[in-house]
Design a protein around this motif. Structure first.
Motif, short mmCIF file in Angstrom:
data_model
loop_
_atom_site.label_atom_id
_atom_site.label_comp_id
_atom_site.label_asym_id
_atom_site.label_seq_id
_atom_site.Cartn_x
_atom_site.Cartn_y
_atom_site.Cartn_z
N ASN A 1 0.82 -1.21 0.00
CA ASN A 1 0.00 0.00 0.00
C ASN A 1 0.86 1.26 0.00
O ASN A 1 0.51 2.27 -0.65
CB ASN A 1 -0.93 0.00 1.21
N TYR B 1 2.19 1.68 -3.49
CA TYR B 1 1.08 2.11 -4.36
C TYR B 1 0.91 3.62 -4.31
O TYR B 1 0.73 4.27 -5.35
CB TYR B 1 -0.20 1.40 -3.93
N GLU B 2 0.97 4.18 -3.11
CA GLU B 2 0.77 5.62 -2.94
C GLU B 2 1.90 6.44 -3.57
O GLU B 2 1.71 7.62 -3.87
CB GLU B 2 0.65 5.97 -1.46
N ASP C 1 0.11 7.00 -11.89
CA ASP C 1 -0.92 6.17 -12.51
C ASP C 1 -0.28 5.28 -13.57
O ASP C 1 0.58 5.73 -14.33
CB ASP C 1 -1.99 7.05 -13.15
N GLU D 1 0.65 -3.68 -11.24
CA GLU D 1 0.35 -2.41 -11.90
C GLU D 1 -0.68 -1.63 -11.10
O GLU D 1 -1.62 -2.20 -10.55
CB GLU D 1 -0.16 -2.66 -13.32
N LYS D 2 -0.47 -0.33 -11.05
CA LYS D 2 -1.40 0.56 -10.35
C LYS D 2 -2.56 0.92 -11.27
O LYS D 2 -2.33 1.31 -12.41
CB LYS D 2 -0.66 1.82 -9.91
N THR E 1 -4.94 -5.22 -1.70
CA THR E 1 -4.52 -3.89 -2.14
C THR E 1 -5.26 -3.53 -3.43
O THR E 1 -6.06 -4.30 -3.95
CB THR E 1 -3.00 -3.86 -2.42
N ARG E 2 -4.94 -2.35 -3.95
CA ARG E 2 -5.53 -1.92 -5.22
C ARG E 2 -4.66 -2.29 -6.41
O ARG E 2 -4.99 -1.95 -7.55
CB ARG E 2 -5.78 -0.40 -5.18
N PHE E 3 -3.56 -2.96 -6.17
CA PHE E 3 -2.71 -3.43 -7.26
C PHE E 3 -3.40 -4.56 -8.03
O PHE E 3 -4.23 -5.30 -7.48
CB PHE E 3 -1.39 -3.99 -6.72
#
Length: 267
Positions: free
Chosen positions: A146, A149-150, A154, A266-267, A242-244
């Motif tokens: 996380n 990711y931040e 993009d 990948e984000k 996570t958002r990955f």
């Protein structure tokens, strides 16, 4: 510290002038830098990813600059993060021998991969040589993911590798002992190192013992590093929290007994 075999026996001897170090600190930081010199099985993969994402790279667990320096020499801008000040001191020494143009491409942060902060945003993040296994549990892995990711732009990517075994049960036990000798000035150095896999505990324990002889004096260094044996299932479970997304994977077989699996998120 956790010792096995001959290293446990050495520990129990309570030898004079013997101190304990982790693999990434003090004397063993220099040793680790020496044995990792010239190992670039992953460099081309990271360059290929940077060609897709962009030239601004975040390198976690950058250590003494095994990848940091050649990536900077290739024209990439690198921010390296490492918890070991001793390893970063070695990297600083390497950079001092480079041109100002190369030095300006590198920034270092003495920080934890789970909690570091910078205002920069990166096209690519990398975590080399199975260093994700230094995180003790999946909660730490998710926290680190996380945080990365931040710090990505993009469509930015995060690449790391784990060690995979064809048959984890047959991998259990002690690997071959490795020995190293060299001379530095008036010092003669000997180090032996061995890894033991505890598959039921999902841990790999590395023990090392060294002696540094200078004249009639001998200093002794005993140490241990423990890595978690992270599985493919562990990685996939952590990524799901996570958002990955997992863009792709790649396998590199270094030897009949050693295979690395790279995850490209990948984000």
């Amino acid at each position: 510290m956790r010792y096995f075999g001959i290293f446990q026996q050495i520990s129990e001897l309570k030898l004079p002038f013997c101190e304990e170090n982790d693999l990434y600190e003090a004397f063993y930081a220099d040793f680790y830098d020496k044995i990792m010199e010239g190992i670039f099985y992953d460099l081309d993969l990271y360059k290929a990813q940077a060609a897709v994402t962009g030239r601004n790279i975040l390198e976690l667990a950058c250590g003494s600059g095994r990848l940091t320096v050649p990536l900077a020499e290739a024209g990439y801008s690198i921010t390296g993060v490492d918890l070991s000040g001793d390893m970063l001191n070695i990297l600083d020494g390497k950079l001092r021998g480079k041109s100002s143009r190369i030095r300006q491409r590198v920034e270092v942060l003495n920080s934890d991969m789970r909690t570091f902060r910078t205002d920069k945003r990166f096209n690519l993040a990398i975590l080399p040589v199975t260093s994700i296994c230094l995180l003790e549990n999946n909660e730490d892995v998710v926290t680190m993911l996380n945080n990365v990711y931040e710090h990505l732009c993009d469509r930015g990517r995060f690449v790391f590798d784990i060690r995979v075994f064809d048959n984890p049960q047959t991998a259990a036990g002690q690997a071959n002992m490795m020995g190293y000798t060299w001379e530095t000035g008036n010092k003669k150095v000997f180090v032996m190192m061995q890894e033991c896999f505890y598959t039921l505990e999902a841990k790999a324990v590395v023990n090392f013992y060294g002696e540094i002889a200078e004249g009639d004096k001998t200093a002794r260094k005993l140490g241990c590093t423990i890595k978690r044996l992270i599985t493919e299932e562990d990685v996939e479970a952590a990524v799901k929290e996570t958002r990955f997304s997992i863009a792709k994977t790649k396998v590199i077989r270094l030897s009949p007994d050693e295979t690395m699996k790279f995850y490209i998120l990948e984000k």
